[in-house]
Design a protein around this motif. Structure first.
Motif, PDB file in Angstrom:
ATOM      1  N   VAL A  72       0.826  -1.204   0.000  1.00 53.80           N
ATOM      2  CA  VAL A  72       0.000   0.000   0.000  1.00 53.80           C
ATOM      3  C   VAL A  72       0.863   1.258   0.000  1.00 53.80           C
ATOM      4  O   VAL A  72       0.607   2.215  -0.755  1.00 53.80           O
TER       5      VAL A  72
ATOM      6  N   ALA B  85       2.604   1.922  -3.289  1.00 55.94           N
ATOM      7  CA  ALA B  85       1.722   2.636  -4.212  1.00 55.94           C
ATOM      8  C   ALA B  85       1.631   4.114  -3.845  1.00 55.94           C
ATOM      9  O   ALA B  85       1.673   4.999  -4.715  1.00 55.94           O
TER      10      ALA B  85
ATOM     11  N   LEU C 275      -8.704  -1.270  -0.517  1.00 52.94           N
ATOM     12  CA  LEU C 275      -7.768  -1.715  -1.553  1.00 52.94           C
ATOM     13  C   LEU C 275      -8.375  -1.600  -2.946  1.00 52.94           C
ATOM     14  O   LEU C 275      -7.668  -1.302  -3.920  1.00 52.94           O
TER      15      LEU C 275
ATOM     16  N   LEU D 267      -8.097   1.977  -3.846  1.00 50.77           N
ATOM     17  CA  LEU D 267      -6.700   2.271  -4.159  1.00 50.77           C
ATOM     18  C   LEU D 267      -6.382   1.905  -5.603  1.00 50.77           C
ATOM     19  O   LEU D 267      -5.745   2.683  -6.328  1.00 50.77           O
ATOM     20  N   ALA D 268      -6.828   0.731  -6.032  1.00 55.28           N
ATOM     21  CA  ALA D 268      -6.574   0.307  -7.410  1.00 55.28           C
ATOM     22  C   ALA D 268      -7.283   1.222  -8.406  1.00 55.28           C
ATOM     23  O   ALA D 268      -6.709   1.613  -9.434  1.00 55.28           O
TER      24      ALA D 268
ATOM     25  N   TRP E 225      -5.928   4.916  -9.631  1.00 52.88           N
ATOM     26  CA  TRP E 225      -4.918   5.113 -10.668  1.00 52.88           C
ATOM     27  C   TRP E 225      -5.524   5.430 -12.027  1.00 52.88           C
ATOM     28  O   TRP E 225      -4.798   5.878 -12.936  1.00 52.88           O
TER      29      TRP E 225
ATOM     30  N   LEU F 117      -6.734   7.965  -3.461  1.00 54.64           N
ATOM     31  CA  LEU F 117      -5.582   7.184  -3.020  1.00 54.64           C
ATOM     32  C   LEU F 117      -5.307   7.405  -1.535  1.00 54.64           C
ATOM     33  O   LEU F 117      -5.089   6.441  -0.784  1.00 54.64           O
TER      34      LEU F 117
ATOM     35  N   VAL G  57      -5.431   4.521   1.392  1.00 57.87           N
ATOM     36  CA  VAL G  57      -4.233   4.194   2.170  1.00 57.87           C
ATOM     37  C   VAL G  57      -4.485   4.387   3.653  1.00 57.87           C
ATOM     38  O   VAL G  57      -4.129   3.530   4.479  1.00 57.87           O
TER      39      VAL G  57
ATOM     40  N   SER H  62      -0.964  -1.757  -6.206  1.00 66.41           N
ATOM     41  CA  SER H  62      -2.311  -1.739  -5.636  1.00 66.41           C
ATOM     42  C   SER H  62      -3.035  -3.052  -5.910  1.00 66.41           C
ATOM     43  O   SER H  62      -3.689  -3.613  -5.019  1.00 66.41           O
TER      44      SER H  62
END
Length: 421
Positions: A248, A251, A309, A312-313, A316, A336, A340, A401
């Motif tokens: 994490v 990233a 998570l 988070l992915a 991007w 993001l 996190v 991620s």
């Protein structure tokens, strides 16, 4: 071998609590000004680790570093921080807290001074490694705040000090960028050295002396450090959550360490101040992530991790549009940072439940994974940008991620069992 404690949970080890009469405060409560002062000192200390991020391009030009080497500036700081977590944080269980904290703060001021006066790249890297090593004093001050506060008020005190850390991280980039535009990059470190030196004096006057219950007569320094490794070897949840932290924060660092390069060049050509201000865009995500604590209290740790998570992915996707829209970058940064912080809060909640009496060593060991991930992301980001530009950086961050999401999916039952227990 971990230290065993015969006191009630929270009376030793992890909380860093002290025996009656050792706080230096008659009623066991810290002076009213101490907790806010520790919060300020913690935030200022941790901020020094992040000052370089909006300055990477300038530092690269000043010291003739290629694009592939810029991430090394962040990496050496994070590696120093990782070493400090294992080598210095355990000293809080052995030494007088006032002498330990003020000594580390004074040395941190000296390291910042050395960074500000560095004549060459080697001197700069050495000074920044020392800055990272000594910035872990923030973790020692968190333990001190917990030790000096009665149980009924301990959560509020620790929350205040931890809030200072989060605020320091968020404001570091903006402050460094603005000061660099006004007076040059060296001023960032020289002013920081002066601030830390003033805080050293104030903390020494306000912080009571006292040694925690786990003293030198019970365990040597070497065995205390070794017990951190033993704890992670014995408990699968600590290893899983540590690995999640590594991915994490890799990233996280991929974005924040690599952002200065595309923003400082065409088509944006932003100033240090503007680049640093993007750190404030993540503040909304960090504030929103406080909800993760409430979700964990409801027994939703596994779901919080999974959702975090996934976010988070997905973050991007807008981050990948940085070359076309700064708004897309801001939205991606908020998502993001939210993700996190949510995963980070959940990780710490779960790992502390494994051995509350060894909380400080567990948190210190966990933060080593955090620091290693930050180093990996910083170095990987600069190498990716040098070889493939921003699309390569985006791909790298998304890969970290997705790897974290896959790890959680494969090990989620470990967290479920411990969380239920």
């Amino acid at each position: 071998m971990a230290v065993q404690c015969s006191e009630p949970v929270g009376a030793c080890g992890g909380s860093g609590a002290v025996r009656a009469g050792e706080t230096g405060v008659p009623d066991g409560s810290p002076p009213a000004r101490l907790v806010p002062l520790l919060a300020l000192a913690c935030g200022s200390s941790v901020a020094t680790v992040y000052f370089s991020q909006p300055l990477l391009v300038t530092l690269g030009e000043r010291f003739a570093l290629g694009a592939g080497w810029l991430g090394a500036i962040v990496t050496v700081t994070q590696l120093g921080y990782a070493v400090g977590l294992l080598a210095l944080v355990p000293l809080g269980d052995l030494l007088d807290r006032r002498r330990l904290v003020t000594g580390q703060l004074a040395l941190l001021a000296a390291a910042l001074l050395a960074a500000g006066l560095a004549p060459g790249a080697v001197a700069l890297f050495g000074a920044l490694a020392a800055v990272g090593l000594l910035a872990v004093v923030a973790q020692t001050m968190v333990a001190a705040a917990a030790a000096l506060t009665p149980p009924a008020r301990r959560g509020r005190a620790v929350g205040t000090v931890t809030g200072g850390i989060v605020t320091g991280i968020l404001l570091a980039r903006a402050a460094a960028g603005a000061l660099a535009d006004l007076a040059g990059w060296r001023a960032v470190y020289l002013v920081a050295a002066g601030v830390i030196l003033v805080l050293t004096v104030l903390v020494r006057r306000a912080l009571p002396a006292g040694t925690p219950t786990v003293g030198a007569h019970e365990m040597s320094y070497g065995r205390l450090v070794a017990s951190t490794v033993t704890l992670f070897a014995r408990h699968p949840l600590l290893r899983v959550r540590g690995a999640l932290a590594l991915l994490v924060f890799a990233a996280f660092s991929t974005l924040w360490s690599g952002m200065a390069q595309p923003l400082s060049g065409p088509p944006w050509s932003l100033s240090h101040t503007a680049i640093g201000a993007f750190g404030l865009a993540g503040a909304a995500g960090a504030v929103a992530a406080t909800a993760a604590g409430r979700w964990n209290d409801r027994g939703l740790a596994r779901r919080t991790t999974g959702v975090g998570l996934a976010v988070l992915a997905l973050s991007w996707l807008p981050i990948g549009l940085t070359g076309r829209s700064l708004w897309a970058l801001a939205i991606g940064a908020v998502l993001l940072d939210f993700a996190v912080q949510a995963v980070h809060v959940t990780n710490q909640t779960l790992i502390h439940s494994v051995r509350p009496d060894a909380g400080s060593r567990i948190i210190g060991g966990y933060m080593v994974f955090y620091s290693a991930g930050s180093s990996l992301g910083a170095l990987g980001s600069s190498l990716a940008y040098a070889t493939g530009g921003w699309p390569a950086v985006t791909t790298l961050g998304a890969s970290f991620s997705l790897a974290a999401l896959a790890l959680w999916a494969a090990t989620r039952h470990v967290g479920q069992v411990v969380g239920a227990a």
